[in-house]
Design a protein around this motif. Structure first.
Motif, PDB file in Angstrom:
ATOM      1  N   LYS A  12      -9.849 -46.997  12.185  1.00  0.00           N
ATOM      2  CA  LYS A  12      -9.535 -46.845  10.783  1.00  0.00           C
ATOM      3  C   LYS A  12     -10.291 -47.466   9.842  1.00  0.00           C
ATOM      4  N   LEU A  13     -10.816 -47.885  10.354  1.00  0.00           N
ATOM      5  CA  LEU A  13     -12.466 -48.842   9.314  1.00  0.00           C
ATOM      6  C   LEU A  13     -12.957 -47.601   9.476  1.00  0.00           C
ATOM      7  N   LEU A  21     -13.942 -44.736  19.824  1.00  0.00           N
ATOM      8  CA  LEU A  21     -14.587 -45.840  20.165  1.00  0.00           C
ATOM      9  C   LEU A  21     -14.496 -46.544  22.173  1.00  0.00           C
ATOM     10  N   GLN A  22     -13.593 -45.916  22.736  1.00  0.00           N
ATOM     11  CA  GLN A  22     -13.054 -46.184  23.840  1.00  0.00           C
ATOM     12  C   GLN A  22     -14.475 -46.141  24.756  1.00  0.00           C
ATOM     13  N   GLU A  23     -15.275 -44.710  23.883  1.00  0.00           N
ATOM     14  CA  GLU A  23     -16.209 -44.484  24.601  1.00  0.00           C
ATOM     15  C   GLU A  23     -17.951 -45.002  24.759  1.00  0.00           C
ATOM     16  N   MET A  24     -17.380 -45.559  23.165  1.00  0.00           N
ATOM     17  CA  MET A  24     -19.077 -46.669  23.465  1.00  0.00           C
ATOM     18  C   MET A  24     -18.728 -47.811  23.949  1.00  0.00           C
ATOM     19  N   ILE A  25     -17.837 -48.011  24.234  1.00  0.00           N
ATOM     20  CA  ILE A  25     -17.260 -49.857  25.329  1.00  0.00           C
ATOM     21  C   ILE A  25     -17.919 -49.131  25.933  1.00  0.00           C
ATOM     22  N   ARG A  26     -17.086 -48.355  26.805  1.00  0.00           N
ATOM     23  CA  ARG A  26     -17.700 -47.820  28.042  1.00  0.00           C
ATOM     24  C   ARG A  26     -18.942 -47.891  28.190  1.00  0.00           C
ATOM     25  N   GLY A  27     -20.022 -47.217  27.439  1.00  0.00           N
ATOM     26  CA  GLY A  27     -21.603 -46.632  27.036  1.00  0.00           C
ATOM     27  C   GLY A  27     -22.411 -48.120  26.955  1.00  0.00           C
ATOM     28  N   GLY A  28     -21.494 -49.290  26.116  1.00  0.00           N
ATOM     29  CA  GLY A  28     -22.297 -50.411  25.831  1.00  0.00           C
ATOM     30  C   GLY A  28     -22.763 -50.743  24.881  1.00  0.00           C
ATOM     31  N   THR A  29     -22.227 -49.723  23.930  1.00  0.00           N
ATOM     32  CA  THR A  29     -22.827 -50.178  22.543  1.00  0.00           C
ATOM     33  C   THR A  29     -22.137 -49.766  21.049  1.00  0.00           C
ATOM     34  N   LEU A  30     -21.054 -50.585  21.674  1.00  0.00           N
ATOM     35  CA  LEU A  30     -19.830 -51.553  21.059  1.00  0.00           C
ATOM     36  C   LEU A  30     -19.276 -52.592  21.792  1.00  0.00           C
ATOM     37  N   ALA A  31     -19.570 -53.410  21.640  1.00  0.00           N
ATOM     38  CA  ALA A  31     -19.409 -54.705  21.831  1.00  0.00           C
ATOM     39  C   ALA A  31     -17.738 -55.405  22.292  1.00  0.00           C
ATOM     40  N   THR A  32     -16.439 -55.526  22.921  1.00  0.00           N
ATOM     41  CA  THR A  32     -15.647 -55.909  22.640  1.00  0.00           C
ATOM     42  C   THR A  32     -15.454 -57.585  22.993  1.00  0.00           C
ATOM     43  N   PHE A  33     -14.168 -58.531  22.730  1.00  0.00           N
ATOM     44  CA  PHE A  33     -14.347 -59.561  23.377  1.00  0.00           C
ATOM     45  C   PHE A  33     -12.545 -59.157  23.577  1.00  0.00           C
ATOM     46  N   MET A  36     -10.925 -56.882  21.505  1.00  0.00           N
ATOM     47  CA  MET A  36     -11.009 -56.686  19.889  1.00  0.00           C
ATOM     48  C   MET A  36     -12.282 -56.615  19.733  1.00  0.00           C
ATOM     49  N   VAL A  37     -12.721 -56.482  18.600  1.00  0.00           N
ATOM     50  CA  VAL A  37     -14.302 -56.241  18.270  1.00  0.00           C
ATOM     51  C   VAL A  37     -13.915 -57.419  16.294  1.00  0.00           C
ATOM     52  N   GLU A  38     -15.096 -57.682  17.027  1.00  0.00           N
ATOM     53  CA  GLU A  38     -15.498 -59.283  16.358  1.00  0.00           C
ATOM     54  C   GLU A  38     -16.007 -58.275  15.239  1.00  0.00           C
ATOM     55  N   PHE A  39     -16.432 -59.106  13.610  1.00  0.00           N
ATOM     56  CA  PHE A  39     -16.339 -57.836  12.359  1.00  0.00           C
ATOM     57  C   PHE A  39     -17.747 -57.609  12.519  1.00  0.00           C
ATOM     58  N   ASP A  40     -18.555 -58.915  12.868  1.00  0.00           N
ATOM     59  CA  ASP A  40     -20.062 -58.781  12.843  1.00  0.00           C
ATOM     60  C   ASP A  40     -20.625 -57.514  13.572  1.00  0.00           C
ATOM     61  N   GLU A  41     -20.383 -57.480  15.236  1.00  0.00           N
ATOM     62  CA  GLU A  41     -20.293 -56.946  15.858  1.00  0.00           C
ATOM     63  C   GLU A  41     -19.855 -55.457  15.267  1.00  0.00           C
ATOM     64  N   LEU A  42     -18.862 -55.143  14.235  1.00  0.00           N
ATOM     65  CA  LEU A  42     -18.767 -54.232  13.369  1.00  0.00           C
ATOM     66  C   LEU A  42     -19.538 -53.202  12.622  1.00  0.00           C
ATOM     67  N   ARG A  43     -19.783 -54.810  11.914  1.00  0.00           N
ATOM     68  CA  ARG A  43     -20.741 -53.592  10.984  1.00  0.00           C
ATOM     69  C   ARG A  43     -22.641 -53.380  11.162  1.00  0.00           C
ATOM     70  N   ARG A  44     -22.546 -54.233  13.285  1.00  0.00           N
ATOM     71  CA  ARG A  44     -23.932 -53.684  13.610  1.00  0.00           C
ATOM     72  C   ARG A  44     -23.914 -53.020  14.167  1.00  0.00           C
ATOM     73  N   ALA A  45     -22.597 -52.003  14.557  1.00  0.00           N
ATOM     74  CA  ALA A  45     -22.478 -51.249  15.288  1.00  0.00           C
ATOM     75  C   ALA A  45     -22.244 -49.856  14.806  1.00  0.00           C
ATOM     76  N   PHE A  46     -21.994 -49.637  13.394  1.00  0.00           N
ATOM     77  CA  PHE A  46     -21.944 -49.194  12.262  1.00  0.00           C
ATOM     78  C   PHE A  46     -22.506 -49.520  10.976  1.00  0.00           C
ATOM     79  N   PRO A  47     -23.751 -49.058  11.105  1.00  0.00           N
ATOM     80  CA  PRO A  47     -24.445 -49.358   9.867  1.00  0.00           C
ATOM     81  C   PRO A  47     -24.310 -48.579   8.787  1.00  0.00           C
ATOM     82  N   GLU A  48     -24.775 -47.346   9.423  1.00  0.00           N
ATOM     83  CA  GLU A  48     -23.942 -45.778   8.404  1.00  0.00           C
ATOM     84  C   GLU A  48     -22.765 -46.007   7.278  1.00  0.00           C
TER      85      GLU A  48
END
Ligand code: FES
Length: 486
Positions: A12-13, A21-33, A36-48
């Motif tokens: 949503k954000l 997003l699942q595709e990005m996780i599988r491709g290693g461009t979005l890290a999860t814990f 779940m996605v950490e807020f700083d990781e969210l801003r790193r992965a979506f700078p635009e």
């Protein structure tokens, strides 16, 4: 302090579907814990993403609402009690953050005092070093980095989502969805294409019992079904009467086609929508006290005054009391004549069903081809809406081979294609050489074995298509079919 967000809230954000997003996780461009996605990781992965400008986000939402039909995504405020509880929780978060800030402020004062204390009797070099440390701290405290302003905007937007909706995870199936507005857990699950077990939907039967594993829920509707004290102690609730206050994990059974009993109900005609002289949609409204449980793609019998017909359901179970069937006008079809000439709003209709097992395989992560022949578009439409609400498929291609009724919901298909990045609409004109058309479709998929294919049409059309898709020269796909005239 790390701030973890569930995937649906991240979607949503940033205005992207969950499967992207699942595709990005599988491709290693979005890290999860832990998923779940950490807020700083969210801003790193979506700078635009412009966190402080939600115009684009609203535009995407509007397109989606149009594609799903307004009744599916009707917006409402949460129930008063739930809203108060969520605001209280937000107040607690705010108080905790403020207390932490006050503490940090105190620590800074102590550091300042400590530096004063240490400075006494120290060499010039040491005093100079301590002075630099003090200046460094004061300078960084005084200036707010631009990054912090963006973080503030992103957190503010996420907080609004947390007031307006709560995230639900269902165990053991792993389904996830958000409960928006004043929906109960059951209503939200159905809207999101999750077919939980239920019966009356108004607190009488106890069929929607579930156990709260974590998080808080609130009763928003009274219910006559009495839960035992031992059940209450174990966290058992009725999903048709409770709404989540915050993010919750619930243990509940998800129903398959075999689990849903055949039901009989007396419903009403909501409207008859004549697309053209060959095709009409019959919109049916189930009574508030007895909704029809079904899965997308199943069939029902509809009868009026002793005239009966069996049709594939064209609506999605997520559409609450609304049931839609498409009625082709064929010579000698008495029910079709009734629909085209006599039925009107509020006329009573007997409905029986659901029948059939032409339902979506929710476990499958494979891309999907939907193949509709003529009125076979009806169950395909139901499945597509189900697939969209679950946001599961990697990609969806819809091939619609028209008959004399044409592509009677062409605009709807085009709206889906506009709203969803992974949806392709491929209409095909009526043809005398079906074999050639089907072969040309197959040729476009050299990797056909990767796909799930859902096909609906007449038994004869499916007979022609099946061998080409599942046992051609190339490795075959997984094949599911609904023969409308079987
Ligand atoms: S569905 Fe009957 S009590 Fe909830």
């Amino acid at each position: 302090m790390s701030h973890l967000l569930p995937l649906s809230r991240v979607a949503k954000l940033v205005g992207l579907p969950r499967h992207a997003l699942q595709e990005m996780i599988r491709g290693g461009t979005l890290a999860t814990f832990d998923g779940m996605v950490e807020f700083d990781e969210l801003r790193r992965a979506f700078p635009e993403v412009k966190w402080d400008d939600d115009a684009e986000f609203r535009r995407v939402q509007e397109i989606k609402e149009k594609a799903f039909a307004k009744r599916v995504l009707e917006r409402a405020l949460p129930d008063k009690e739930v809203l108060v509880a969520r605001l209280n929780e937000l107040g607690d978060d705010y108080a905790a953050a403020k207390a932490l800030l006050l503490h940090y402020g105190n620590v800074m004062t102590w550091v300042d005092e400590k530096i004063d204390e240490i400075e006494e009797d120290k060499s010039v070099e040491t005093r100079h070093a301590l002075h630099s440390v003090r200046a460094f701290l004061l300078r960084h405290l005084a200036e707010i980095p631009p990054d912090a302003v963006l973080a503030q905007a992103a957190i503010a937007r996420e907080r609004i989502f947390r007031i307006m909706s709560a995230h639900v995870t269902i165990l053991p199936s792993g389904h996830e969805f958000d409960v928006d507005g004043n929906d109960t857990l059951l209503e939200a699950a159905l809207r999101n294409g999750v077919s939980l077990n239920y019966g009356c939907s108004n607190g009488n039967c106890g069929e929607c019992k579930a156990r709260v594993v974590s998080g808080d829920v609130k009763k928003v509707h009274a219910h006559d079904y009495a839960l035992k004290e031992t059940e209450k102690d174990a966290g058992v609730i009725l999903m048709c009467a409770y709404a989540p206050v915050n993010d919750v994990v619930i243990e509940a059974n998800v129903a398959g086609a075999h689990d849903i009993p055949v039901q009989q109900l007396v419903a009403k005609v909501k409207s008859v929508e004549v697309f053209n002289p060959h095709m009409a949609a019959l919109h049916i409204l189930a009574p508030r006290s007895q909704r029809l449980r079904y899965l997308g793609g199943q069939n029902i019998d509809v009868a009026s005054g002793g005239v009966r017909g069996r049709y594939a359901i064209a609506s999605c179970p997520c559409e609450d009391r609304h049931i839609e069937v498409h009625v082709p006008r064929r010579a000698g079809d008495d029910f079709a004549e009734l629909v085209f000439n006599r039925l009107k709003a509020n006329d009573a209709l007997e409905v029986e069903g659901p029948f059939g097992e032409f339902v979506l395989d929710e476990e499958s992560p494979r891309p999907v081809i939907f193949l509709a022949f003529g009125a076979g578009f009806a169950p395909i439409k139901s499945l597509i809406q189900h697939a969209m609400s679950l946001e599961l498929a990697e990609s969806i291609d819809l091939h619609w081979v028209a008959d004399e009724a044409g592509h009677y919901q062409d605009n709807l298909c085009r709206t889906w294609a506009d709203a969803l990045d992974n949806f392709n609409y491929l209409p095909h004109a009526p043809t005398d050489d079906l074999e050639a058309l089907l072969k040309s479709i197959v040729m476009d998929y050299p990797d056909l074995h990767r796909f799930d294919i859902y096909a609906a049409g007449s038994a004869a059309q499916l007979e022609r298509a099946r061998p080409l898709f599942v046992s051609g020269e190339l490795p075959g796909a997984r094949w599911f079919e609904n023969a409308l005239d079987a």
